[in-house]
Design an enzyme around this catalytic site. Structure first.
Site, PDB file in Angstrom:
ATOM      1  N   ASP A   1     -71.359 -29.823  -1.148  1.00 32.84           N
ATOM      2  CA  ASP A   1     -71.564 -30.767  -0.341  1.00 32.84           C
ATOM      3  C   ASP A   1     -70.504 -31.800  -0.113  1.00 32.84           C
ATOM      4  O   ASP A   1     -70.281 -32.833  -0.889  1.00 32.84           O
ATOM      5  CB  ASP A   1     -72.837 -31.727  -0.847  1.00 32.84           C
TER       6      ASP A   1
ATOM      7  N   ASP B   1      -9.316   3.915  -1.429  1.00 33.05           N
ATOM      8  CA  ASP B   1      -9.945   4.140  -0.140  1.00 33.05           C
ATOM      9  C   ASP B   1     -11.252   5.023  -0.374  1.00 33.05           C
ATOM     10  O   ASP B   1     -11.458   6.047  -0.399  1.00 33.05           O
ATOM     11  CB  ASP B   1      -9.301   5.085   0.429  1.00 33.05           C
TER      12      ASP B   1
ATOM     13  N   ASP C   1     -80.365 -23.072  -3.023  1.00 29.14           N
ATOM     14  CA  ASP C   1     -79.546 -24.335  -3.342  1.00 29.14           C
ATOM     15  C   ASP C   1     -80.180 -24.971  -4.304  1.00 29.14           C
ATOM     16  O   ASP C   1     -81.197 -24.538  -4.857  1.00 29.14           O
ATOM     17  CB  ASP C   1     -79.691 -25.144  -2.039  1.00 29.14           C
TER      18      ASP C   1
ATOM     19  N   ASP D   1       0.770  -1.166  -0.158  1.00 31.85           N
ATOM     20  CA  ASP D   1      -0.021  -0.114   0.048  1.00 31.85           C
ATOM     21  C   ASP D   1       0.855   1.272  -0.146  1.00 31.85           C
ATOM     22  O   ASP D   1       2.290   1.310   0.132  1.00 31.85           O
ATOM     23  CB  ASP D   1      -0.871  -0.063   1.061  1.00 31.85           C
TER      24      ASP D   1
ATOM     25  N   GLU E   1     -78.875 -25.715 -10.106  1.00 31.35           N
ATOM     26  CA  GLU E   1     -78.066 -25.995 -11.258  1.00 31.35           C
ATOM     27  C   GLU E   1     -78.807 -25.920 -12.568  1.00 31.35           C
ATOM     28  O   GLU E   1     -78.056 -25.695 -13.486  1.00 31.35           O
ATOM     29  CB  GLU E   1     -77.080 -27.105 -10.924  1.00 31.35           C
TER      30      GLU E   1
END
Length: 1804
Positions: free
Chosen positions: A1465, A568, A1358, A469, A1361
């Protein structure tokens, strides 16, 4: 110091110089008529002084350009030229009469030029009569051994008056270097040369901090002169001396380099012409020009001259730790140990000068570092190395105790020191140890002394390598302790723009003497000479071992022996950026072992900065964390887990790739290739790469894209024109030659492998000592041609000159079409660890190979067993494992490439296909070895052809024609439609629609209204997508513009459009597909291994591949880039989708049209928001409906309900809603109360009076066999609301049978089901809910029942469908075409052999839309539940006057606008727990967030542990209901024992505590379309680990639920995503992230975690929400890593109708940051009665320092002191807010809390 004396001329010049604002020299301005070259010393001089120099004056409007420039009267003329050989040219130059700039001009010069090789020209200009200083470079020999065959006259041209030289490229005669634009100046201490350049793309020159790799040519001047200075971003000179630059000429890649071999102080000015001017104050002009076809070749040519780099020892490529001033060896060891304990890959520990005695070289502190002699052994025990530092300056003082400093004494005896100008007296300065002398490393005596001292020291302190260094050379005194003499060396007539502008600043006097000459000449060679001396010392000490040297000061050629660090630096975000240009430049300079101090040398590093720096630093060739004295430690282990884990992750990758990095150093050593490489070196034809310096490459193949700015996790990176693979995910990137946004959260950096690479790897370990013993492997990244290549160099990693001695192994790897050749080209080394290649990973293999074989040399081929082969089809990666291929042997590995079979599209999806049937359809029959791959598939041109496309700003319209080359689709009853119309509409920036229909015949279209923007998006720039039409076969491609990803590509064969069969296929962007329903899926992400899913509404309990109650032809696709999109097919006919491994989807439907809608996200959450914007935002449920609910089918009478209610209250279990299933109905007749439930109305009234709510069930089917007046049926007949046959067939009702019994019968439950239906079930009629009259009828019946019979708060519909217990109709003989019941193509539906009418109505039943349009039930069957939902919701609101809730079983897109849904169900079995999570997440996608499963199961008997675990899970269903079926034992919480009841109470108390948060999520779903139940991938989409998680889920963004769902489980493995998480139960930070964690889960516990950064509202729970809503509001403030959090809170009266739409609500946001919690009222329309008081605020992550004070400040500014309760162990803080005004009313806006100023994290 002697006083400086100035001449009158100098004084005049100084005055003029002080008037300068910019120094710009040798202007070569093309934009001025006359070319002007700067007289730099007089830049911006006054007119008079300019002309005194014989120069020209011309003011310009460019501030930086000089106004004073040379005339043509300056310079030299050519007196003679000779060419002694074709490659050599000599000339004699004479100075032209003109005023002198600085005096001592040299009148006659010698010019010598030679072609030293084919690609290197040298020209040298010096004094013709006197020897001048020349750099004594050890590697650059004198001019001889000419190897060029190119005549120099083809390259170099000389102009005579004035003298100039023009260098051309021989291939194209292009001028590269032209000095004829300005005069040559050659004085004793001022030399100047200017040249024009062919391009402005200049790189190099150093050492400086260049903020960008590519130079700014706008009059920038860079001084070059080695200097101990801080690299802080200024333009000053730094540690090294590099007068070399590279110029990229054009996109062909042709480049050249220019090197001036001169070590004197100089400066280089870059000008926009483009041009460059050199100014140096001594030596000669000794230029080398290197020609290359690529930038990389230029570097190789340069390194051929100065010396190629050393191969560093293998261990030096490991990670390294250092700091200046550990203080003691004990602290060093503590640092080592904590990083060892962290498991950090870590090879090297340094000590800086603090190890020395008083900072003296060759000593050590015998107190603080008393055990230093044994420290290397301490490191070696764990396979680590030790490096120490030496500075050049040697102290003159005695050692401790007045002992002699022998090193100084021996050096003095050797005359080893730099001397003063007398050549005798050692020059004294001051450095770290005080007064010092400076070794003269150019002196042989000094070198001998240095070697001897180092040898002595090594024997005392064993170590492994040396760091040198301060060798610029640095001196803390100016010149010397005695100052510097007044002479022309210390004060030259011209000083370049060096730092301080004093030659001897922070170094030695320029007249100091060294063996090589005056320090004036050799100053910048000091570090270089020290490196040469140190190399001798290292060779002497380490002998055959390679070791390592690291130097701060450098000169061209240093890389042959040493590495370098960038000096540095400081801990800031600039320095992390500027390190990359620095590394790239040292790659040019031939010093590839380079890096910056990780985390910064000066200043304290933040955790974020250090974490990001550790990530990028893991890819510095020299990877060292180093910081300075007086700053906080910054080694990884000191920061904690996040930084450590991130560092370990990327260091492990580094260590994995060390064989590749080591091979790159071998290539640098043998050919001069760069290691760290700018992208332009590889992609020089791409101008976008020419300025890139925030990304870099390792060699050709590894692209590193770090995050270099704070707070950034989305980074725009550039990907050049290649195939790139994400290193970590192994997936191919969808873009090239464009910018692409990477998601790089705090623990990620971008790392990508270039297609065509073969990277050698090794299993990592914590040191290279251990990793070198581990098995090796290869990562192969195939390019676009499925090819790749690579190399491996391997030796013992430590010995010197292994290449020269042949002691190494070298492989060349190549892959061509599935054949990997591992060819040993040199085998001169036998590794002692008997290494083997264990694993080979091949990226870019789209299909699994049928087989893989391995052949060793010419031996027998072995086929790998299946367990050694793994293919990831989603990532397209082939893994070969357990290969055991010996290092040093040649192998061929071959895999069968599979390309075509997964590209097949099924031409015969029906069963029982054979070759004859296949070919009858015009398709191809070819058996496949792959499971499920179709054998019958479409030819490539099967489908339609696009004819004419009409494009507008808002879309496209086109006609397409069927390719009649092929026969019909093979279904004679479904004739093909030959001509179709296609319309594409750009509805918005993120949504488009494409619709395909028959323009000649009206076909059914789905009557579901969608919210489509009123105006299309006509601005193409705003659209996220672009659409391309492929014409033959016709297809639509939708491309995400930001990534280039094709997210839809239907340009595949098989498109069919016939009357009753429509099919279209599309390729997918990836294999990550979610959605499609309703059916039971085993995983959330679809398996694409040729699975087909039918969709058709049906009364079918959940089961694998059984179509259930609803139809949702919507899916979300995740792209490999983590973008998401959604696709809806608006079609309600029976259909299916096939998901195949192409990846692709095939849609098939039996009617209607194709009407697709696509939303582009780009996030999963945005996909849902955009989808619900289209179909309708979800309903906001009543607050009470978020409470726990109880129901069962099978209550015998109202007393059972009363008893249940009593027991639940007694147990203290929160509970809001009680149901009655069909038992409460007399004979299951809607709107008729069963006598056994006569007490129900009074019970309901009582329950409602106590804050409870009641929901009743209604089925659609209405009995038609009543013997007494039944208003629902009779009025329905009168209003004509029931579904009938078409009039042309019959005017009768289409009768079915459902639950209602015949009157006056006794049902015998012992009979089989079908017999019971036949004997006891009544004929039922089905209301047609499409019709407005039906809605009115339905409303009337509901209203009358509510007013006259039974109050209720919600409705459960219910069996819609619609379900029927007979098939089609009573008698099961459907009228009309049998094709409607059994169409030509039957999707794979449950009981499909029974036809579409199985368990429902006949398909030819007729219904009527609201506008009177007749439709077939065939088309609208799956809309029945949808059509019932809105009339039911409207009736509920009208009848009750409150919001309530509707729960429906059958759904379709947009059902969520009016209702919630339960998952049907189900069964009492363990697997139903995790399947319920999948179902909820899918309905989140479908826009129905109010969903849940029947807790504990509907069918079968629940088991204790299972039901308890389900109660825990179900407590976090949005719709939380325990429900079971008739004939099964009770399973409600009080049906078991007190332990069960207590556990249920505890978990439901948590639910009720968090209901304000859940309600806010429901509001966000209602207002923005956000999900409530949220898959982890919605929040962590960039973490692909989340893409497959379905056994955990989130409430919104912040609550993670990890339930136990297996019998006997006492722990559960849960994934903790990348965030800060707190255990809900303890408030403790869990301390892990992005990993699977085993979580203890006793039977009474569910794992819940709160995500840091979020604020959750809460209330103290009560028995029901009627009471809990009255409690004060609390907040859980879970702080993020940065101590921040945010959240929101929605509040209304809980059941008012349209409160959001009417503005009758409160919405407030909360923010926690910087020691403060504040709230902002976004909207306040809340009635005073509904306002809340803020109660307890819990702050999690509040830190471990005791909180002293908390205050609340109201909107009026009044402060209210609060009492904090701070739990140090959990770091949580509770602040109880009392005696303060409501913070949620109109007068309150914020709250705040404080703590002592202890610098810790601040709580709220």
């Amino acid at each position: 110091m002697g006083k400086r004396r100035f001449s009158s001329l100098e004084l005049t010049l100084i005055v003029l110089f002080l008037l300068m604002t910019v120094v710009a020299i040798t202007l070569i301005a093309l934009f001025v008529v006359q070319k002007k070259v700067t007289d730099d010393a007089m830049c911006m001089c006054l007119h008079q002084k300019c002309e005194q120099r014989g120069c020209c004056w011309s003011p310009l409007d460019e501030r930086n350009a000089p106004w004073c420039f040379f005339s043509k009267q300056h310079g030299y003329t050519v007196e003679s030229v000779e060419q002694p050989s074709p490659t050599v040219m000599n000339a004699r130059l004479k100075r032209m009469p003109s005023p002198s700039l600085f005096g001592a001009d040299i009148e006659e010069l010698s010019f010598h030029a030679e072609m030293q090789s084919q690609n290197r020209l040298r020209f040298k200009i010096t004094d013709a009569h006197k020897q001048r200083f020349e750099v004594p470079h050890e590697h650059v020999s004198s001019i001889n051994n000419i190897q060029a065959s190119t005549p120099i006259s083809n390259i170099l041209e000389i102009t005579h008056k004035p003298f100039g030289l023009i260098v051309r490229r021989k291939e194209n005669n292009k001028v590269l270097f032209d000095t004829s634009v300005g005069p040559l100046v050659f004085a004793d201490q001022y030399l100047q040369l200017s040249t024009m350049l062919p391009a402005s793309y200049i790189y190099g020159l150093g050492e400086h901090v260049h903020r960008n790799y590519r130079h700014d040519m706008n009059w920038k001047t860079w001084p070059i002169f080695t200097r101990d200075a801080f690299p802080n971003g200024g333009t000053h000179n730094l540690y090294g001396h590099y007068p070399f630059f590279l110029c990229l000429e054009d996109q062909s890649g042709k480049s050249f380099g220019v090197f001036l071999m001169n070590s004197n102080a100089m400066e280089v000015t870059l000008q926009p012409a483009p041009a460059v001017t050199y100014r140096t104050i001594g030596g000669i002009l000794d230029f080398y020009i290197f020609f290359g076809d690529t930038p990389e070749q230029v570097v190789q040519e340069f390194l051929n001259l100065i010396g190629r780099p050393v191969i560093p020892p293998y261990w030096s490529l490991g990670f390294q730790l250092s700091r200046w001033d550990y203080g003691s060896l004990d602290e060093v060891k503590r640092t080592v140990q904590r990083n060892r304990d962290a498991g950090l890959p870590y090879d090297i520990q340094y000590t800086d000068i603090d190890y020395m005695e008083d900072k003296k070289d060759f000593t050590y502190d015998k107190i603080k570092f008393r055990d230093l002699p044994q420290f290397a052994d301490y490191m070696h025990e764990k396979g680590q190395k030790y490096i120490l530092i030496l500075d050049p300056a040697i102290a003159t003082s005695k050692r401790v105790g007045n002992a002699p400093y022998d090193s100084y004494d021996r050096g003095t005896e050797k005359n080893a020191w730099v001397t003063e100008s007398d050549g005798k007296t050692p020059l004294l300065g001051e450095v770290w140890p005080g007064e010092t002398v400076f070794p003269d490393y150019t002196s042989p005596n000094c070198i001998d002394w240095w070697v001897d001292e180092y040898d002595r020291f090594y024997k005392e302190i064993k170590h492994d390598a040396l760091w040198i260094d301060m060798n610029e050379v640095a001196n803390f005194k100016k010149g010397s302790t005695n100052g510097c003499a007044d002479n022309e060396l210390n004060y030259p007539p011209f000083t370049p723009r060096i730092l301080d502008e004093v030659m001897y600043s922070k170094t030695l006097c320029m007249d100091a003497k060294q063996a090589w000459g005056d320090h004036y000449d050799v100053h910048s060679l000091y570090g270089y000479s020290m490196v040469l001396a140190t190399e001798k010392a290292l060779q002497h000490v380490f002998r055959g071992n390679r070791t390592l040297m690291l130097t701060r000061s450098s000169f061209p050629g240093v890389g042959k022996y040493s590495g370098h660090w960038l000096g540095d630096n400081a801990a800031n975000w600039n320095d992390i950026k500027w390190a990359i240009p620095g590394m790239l430049e040292f790659s040019l300079f031939g010093v590839p072992y380079i890096g910056a101090d990780i985390c910064g040398f000066f200043d304290d590093s933040s955790e974020e900065l250090c974490r990001r720096w550790m990530q990028v630093g893991a890819f510095y060739p020299f990877s060292r964390n180093h910081n300075a004295q007086g700053y906080k430690p910054q080694d990884p282990a000191v920061f904690g887990s996040r930084l450590v884990e991130s560092s370990k992750h990327y260091l492990n990758i580094r260590y994995t790739l060390l064989p590749y990095l080591y091979t790159l150093f071998y290539k640098a050593h043998t050919t001069g290739e760069t290691v760290v490489r700018p992208l332009l070196h590889e992609f020089y034809s791409d101008i976008n790469t020419w300025s890139l310096d925030r990304q870099f490459l390792w060699g050709k193949h590894l692209l590193i894209t770090p995050v270099l700015d704070p707070g950034v996790d989305m980074l725009e990176a550039y990907f050049p024109d290649a195939l790139w693979y994400n290193y970590e995910t192994m997936e191919a990137l969808p873009v090239r030659k464009q910018k692409y946004t990477l998601h790089l959260p705090g623990d990620k950096l971008g790392l990508h492998i270039r297609g065509g690479a073969i990277l050698p790897t090794q299993r990592p370990a914590v040191t290279t000592t251990y990793s070198r013993r581990n098995p090796m492997g290869l990562i192969i990244a195939l390019d676009d041609n499925s090819q790749a290549a690579g190399e491996l160099f391997w030796d013992d990693g430590d010995s010197r000159e292994t290449v020269q001695n042949g002691n190494y192994i070298h492989y060349k790897f190549s892959v061509v079409y599935g054949v990997l050749t591992m060819q040993v080209t040199h085998a001169g080394f036998q590794d002692p660890n008997n290494l083997r290649f264990e694993n080979i990973t091949v990226l870019g293999v789209p299909y699994p190979p049928m087989s893989v074989s391995v052949t060793e040399g010419n031996n027998i081929t072995n086929v790998l067993s299946a367990d050694k082969i793994h293919h990831d089809s989603s990532k397209k990666v082939l893994f070969l494992r357990g290969l055991s291929l010996s290092l040093g042997k040649t192998y061929i590995v071959q895999w069968d490439q599979v390309m075509e079979e997964y590209q097949r599209f099924d031409c015969y999806p029906e069963e029982n296909s054979d070759e004859a049937k296949c070919k009858e359809r015009g398709c191809i029959w070819e058996p496949s070895h792959f499971e499920r791959v179709p054998w019958c598939y479409y030819p490539k041109d099967y489908g339609y052809t696009a004819t004419e496309v009409t494009e507008t700003d808002s879309g496209m319209t086109l006609d397409i024609t069927r390719n009649r080359k092929y026969k019909s689709s093979g279904r004679p009853d479904s004739p093909d439609i030959n001509y179709l119309r296609v319309e594409i509409r750009y509805h918005s920036e993120h949504m488009l629609q494409f619709k395909i229909w028959d323009p000649t015949s009206r076909r059914y279209e789905v009557p579901v209204p969608l919210s489509i923007p009123s105006t299309p998006e006509t601005n193409e720039d705003k659209r996220l997508y672009k659409v391309i039409i492929t014409k033959n076969p016709f297809g639509i491609q939708v491309i995400r513009k930001s990534t280039g990803t094709k997210i839809w590509d239907s340009s595949v064969p098989g498109f069919t459009f016939s009357d009753m069969f429509i099919q279209v296929s599309t390729r997918l962007a990836s294999e990550y597909v979610y959605g499609f329903g309703e059916t039971e899926h085993l995983t959330y992400r679809h398996d694409l291994n040729y699975h087909t899913w039918g969709m058709f509404a049906k009364d079918q309990p959940p089961g694998y591949k059984m179509n259930c109650y609803g139809v949702h032809p919507f899916h979300m696709g995740l792209e490999t880039t983590a973008h998401a999109h959604g696709v809806l097919l608006l079609n309600s006919n029976a259909m299916d989708v096939t998901l195949q491994r192409t990846p692709a989807i095939t849609y098939r439907t039996v009617g209607g049209i194709l009407d697709f809608y696509m939303v582009l996200g780009p996030t999963p959450e945005l996909v849902v928001q955009e989808y619900t914007e289209l179909i309708g935002r979800p309903v906001l449920p009543a607050y009470w409906s978020l409470g726990f609910q109880l129901c069962r089918y099978g209550y015998a009478n109202d007393q059972e309900i009363a008893d249940l209610y009593r027991d639940m209250r007694a147990a203290g279990i929160p509970y809001d809603v009680q149901y009655a299933d069909i038992d409460y109905l007399d004979r299951q007749l809607d709107f008729v109360l069963d006598p056994e439930f006569n007490g129900l109305p009074a019970l309901v009234d009582r329950m409602r009076g106590e804050g409870m709510k009641f929901i009743i069930i209604l089925d659609p089917a209405i009995s038609g066999n009543e013997t007494r007046y039944y208003p629902a049926f009779e009025r329905g007949i009168e209003d004509d609301v029931f579904i009938k046959w078409p009039k042309e067939l019959s005017d009768d009702i289409v009768w079915g049978k459902v639950w209602p019994d015949f009157p006056n019968v006794t049902v015998d439950d012992s009979l089989d089901w079908d017999t019971q239906v036949e004997l006891f079930r009544s004929f039922t009629a089905f209301p047609d809910f499409f019709r407005n009259r039906t809605a009115r009828w339905w409303h009337r019946e509901i209203k009358e029942f509510y007013e006259k019979t039974l109050k209720f708060d919600g409705l459960w519909i219910d069996m819609n469908e619609p379900a029927s217990f007979v098939h089609g109709t009573v008698g099961e003989k459907c009228l009309g075409s049998p094709l409607l019941e059994n169409p030509p193509y039957m999707p794979p539906l449950e009981s499909k052999h029974r036809g579409l009418n199985h368990k429902t109505l006949c398909m030819n039943s007729q219904q009527f839309l609201s506008d009177g349009t007749p439709v077939r039930h065939y088309d609208v069957h799956s809309l029945y539940g949808w059509s019932q939902t809105k009339p039911t919701y409207d009736s509920l609101l009208n009848v009750t006057g409150s919001r309530g809730i509707v729960v429906t079983r059958s759904t379709y897109p947009s059902s969520g606008k009016w209702a919630g849904h339960w998952l049907g169900d189900n069964y009492a079995s363990w697997d139903q727990l995790y399947k319920s999570i999948i179902g909820m997440m899918e309905f989140s996608l479908f826009g129905i967030p109010y969903t849940g499963a029947d807790i504990c199961g509907f069918f079968n008997t629940a088991q204790y542990e299972m039901c308890l675990r389900w109660m825990q899970l179900g407590a976090f269903y949005p719709y939380s209901r325990n429900h079971n079926g008739k004939g099964n034992p009770r399973q409600d919480p009080v049906a078991w024992n007190s332990t069960f009841a207590e556990a249920s109470r505890d978990v439901l108390n948590i639910r009720y505590t968090l209901l304000p948060y859940l309600y806010t999520l429901m509001f966000e779903a209602h207002s923005k379309g956000s999900t409530v139940i949220r898959p982890l991938l919605h929040e962590f989409v960039n973490d692909k680990a989340t893409w497959d998680i379905y056994k955990q889920f989130l409430w919104g963004p912040a609550l993670l639920i990890t339930p136990a769902m297996d019998p006997g489980a006492v722990s559960v493995d849960g994934y903790v995503p990348d965030a800060r998480w707190y255990d809900y139960h303890t408030a403790k930070y869990v301390g892990v992230r992005k990993q699977v964690v085993t979580m203890p889960t006793p039977l009474d516990h569910i794992n819940l975690h709160i995500r840091g950064g979020h604020i959750l509202p809460w209330q103290k729970p009560e028995n029901n929400t009627h009471y809990s809503r009255r409690n004060p509001l609390g907040l859980i403030v879970a702080l993020s890593d940065s101590g921040t959090a945010q959240g929101s809170f929605f509040w209304d009266d809980g059941e008012g109708i349209d409160t959001y739409e009417k503005g009758e609500y409160l919405l407030t946001s909360f923010t926690a940051a910087s020691n403060s919690l504040s709230n902002k009222i976004v909207h306040n329309g809340l009635a005073p009665a509904d306002r809340l008081i803020l109660g307890v605020v819990k702050v999690w992550g509040a830190g471990s320092t005791q909180i002293q004070q908390v205050t609340l400040t109201d909107a009026a500014g009044t402060s209210h002191p609060l009492t904090p309760q701070h739990n140090i162990s959990t770091q949580s803080n509770n602040a109880l807010i009392t005696q303060a005004p409501s913070v949620l009313g109109p007068d309150e806006s914020s709250s705040r809390s404080n703590r002592d100023s202890d610098g810790g994290q601040k709580p709220c």
